[in-house]
Design an enzyme around this catalytic site. Structure first.
Site, mmCIF file in Angstrom:
data_model
loop_
_atom_site.group_PDB
_atom_site.id
_atom_site.type_symbol
_atom_site.label_atom_id
_atom_site.label_comp_id
_atom_site.label_asym_id
_atom_site.label_seq_id
_atom_site.Cartn_x
_atom_site.Cartn_y
_atom_site.Cartn_z
ATOM 1 N N CYS A 186 0.695 3.871 1.912
ATOM 2 C CA CYS A 186 1.157 4.381 3.208
ATOM 3 C C CYS A 186 2.335 3.581 3.754
ATOM 4 C CB CYS A 186 0.022 4.507 4.211
ATOM 5 S SG CYS A 186 -0.811 3.006 4.657
ATOM 6 N N CYS A 218 0.821 -1.209 0.000
ATOM 7 C CA CYS A 218 0.000 0.000 0.000
ATOM 8 C C CYS A 218 0.859 1.264 0.000
ATOM 9 C CB CYS A 218 -0.955 0.008 1.194
ATOM 10 S SG CYS A 218 -0.165 0.316 2.774
#
Length: 144
Positions: free
Chosen positions: A56, A54
């Site tokens: 993040c 992902c």
């Protein structure tokens, strides 16, 4: 039904994401036995990064871990599991995170086999890496 042993992502696509931590000295725990071999026995402070594909993880978690381990006080052991790539190892690691739901990414500091500090996705997503690193180094100062 898909076996838990089958990675969700192409291993070649994930390789650079793995190497971002292993180049820094994080040991990869790729199997449940690897996880038990470290987390089930290590009493010294151990930083566990649940890595992921992902944004993040790329923008926040991995850079924060890289910054934090430059601190004068840091955990004795640095390990990582990769959610979506090594699902059985990740599930086993999360089994040590008593009281915390699974999240990706996730950064745990264990001491004497117990979680003493946790950053979940909700504590990582949308924050600057240096601010996350500051949270980690404060935990290092307290527990390492």
């Amino acid at each position: 039904m898909r076996s838990l042993n089958v990675p969700m992502y192409d291993p070649e696509m994930v390789r650079p994401m793995r190497e971002e931590l292993t180049r820094l000295g994080f040991a990869e725990l790729r199997t449940p036995d690897d996880v038990d071999g470290v987390l089930g026995q290590e009493q010294a402070p151990t930083l566990v990064v649940v890595n992921s594909v992902c944004g993040c993880a790329a923008r926040n978690a991995r850079p924060a871990a890289a910054l934090a381990i430059q601190h004068a006080r840091r955990p004795t052991r640095l390990v990582t599991v990769f959610a979506g790539q090594d699902p059985d190892a990740t599930a086993k690691a999360r089994g040590y995170f008593t009281g915390y739901p699974p999240s990706s990414p996730q950064i745990a500091l264990l001491k004497d086999g117990q979680v003493v500090f946790m950053l979940e996705r909700k504590n990582i997503e949308g924050r600057h890496a240096r601010d996350i690193a500051a949270d980690l180094t404060a935990a290092f100062d307290k527990f390492c």
